[in-house]
Design an enzyme around this catalytic site. Structure first.
Site: not given
Length: 311
Positions: A178-179, A186, A195, A221
């Site tokens: 997971d980022i 964002n 993106d 993500e």
């Protein structure tokens, strides 16, 4: 027996049917004359499949690849290549021929490729088959990143759990990636930049994924990596290399100081696990990695995983 093997080799060498064998690292180990001629391979050459496809693409020969960006096509194709025991599909050649290709994959990742010339089939029938193949590809591919989607990677988790458990071999591991602080990316830079970061992450991680493994995006993500027949200690090393690669990324030329990281949870598959229960354990480990400060790996601490680490 040796005479039989020699005769078999002679038959393959003289056959118009294309035949090749790739190892678990996707390096060519054997190709008969028909295969070598079609894909422009010297008799003693043993190229990796991506390198072979790349050089033929730039030389405008071999397989027809309808893609403006070859590297994006490569990621999408590798996300499916060698992930199932058997698949069959049609492929075009620049010289105008059509091939019906089959891939048979053993549990250790070795692959047999056999292709027959089907140029004589009626074009109308072939168009229908190509449309079907494109629809299947789309149903298994994440539209944004080009890697496997939730549907495809979930099926690979099920495949991994169906492997026969061996006293000396791990069923494998599931990793949830997971980022970190993706919502903040964002919010600060906009969804288009978000993106771009997702695509950069997919490319960087994909470069370190073995052909026997499957890497896919399951939403937002969050990504999943299946590592069949891989003990938890080795899984940790693989993901650690991915962490190091992502830390070096600077995907925004207009913001040279921008960097991002990810966190990972790893769970070792146990006898009796389902895809849901294994994912829940890996997701719980991911939560602990986030709780521990992010940009790190946490391994599910079930008894089976502790014993795997001890080994």
């Amino acid at each position: 027996m040796d005479k039989d093997i020699a005769r078999l080799a002679e038959l393959f060498e003289s056959s118009p049917v294309l035949a090749a064998v790739y190892d678990e690292f996707d390096r060519l180990r054997y190709a008969n004359k028909a295969f070598r001629t079609t894909y422009f391979i010297e008799p003693e050459e043993t190229p990796f499949w991506p390198d072979l496809m790349r050089r033929n693409f730039h030389a405008k020969r071999g397989t027809v690849i309808h893609a403006a960006d070859f590297e994006e096509w490569l990621i999408a194709t590798q996300s499916r290549r060698g992930k199932v025991g058997f698949r069959a599909f049609e492929t075009d050649l620049v010289d105008g021929r059509w091939l019906w290709m089959t891939e048979t994959v053993q549990k250790d990742g070795w692959m047999l490729c056999v292709a027959s010339d089907v140029t004589g089939l009626r074009a109308k029938t072939r168009t229908v088959r190509q449309d079907r193949d494109l629809a299947i590809k789309a149903s298994y591919t994440d539209e944004l990143t080009g890697i496997a989607n939730r549907r495809f990677v979930t099926a690979r988790i099920e495949d991994m759990l169906q492997l026969q458990e061996d006293a000396e071999t791990s069923l494998g591991c599931l990793c949830v990636l997971d980022i970190d602080r993706f919502k903040s990316i964002n919010d600060e830079y906009g969804h288009q930049i978000g993106d771009l970061v997702l695509r950069d992450f997919a490319k960087r991680v994909h470069r370190l994924v073995r052909r026997t493994d499957c890497f896919g995006r399951i939403g937002g993500e969050e990504f999943v990596l299946t590592l069949p027949a891989t003990p938890v200690g080795q899984a940790h090393l693989i993901v650690d290399r991915m962490l190091a690669s992502v830390r070096k990324s600077r995907p925004l030329p207009e913001h040279p100081d921008f960097r991002y990281t990810f966190s990972a949870g790893i769970a070792c598959a146990q006898s009796g696990n389902t895809a849901i229960s294994l994912y829940a354990r890996a997701d719980r480990a991911l939560y602990m990695a986030k709780l521990g400060g992010r940009d790190r790996i946490h391994t599910d601490d079930s008894p089976a995983d502790r014993s795997a680490n001890a080994g």
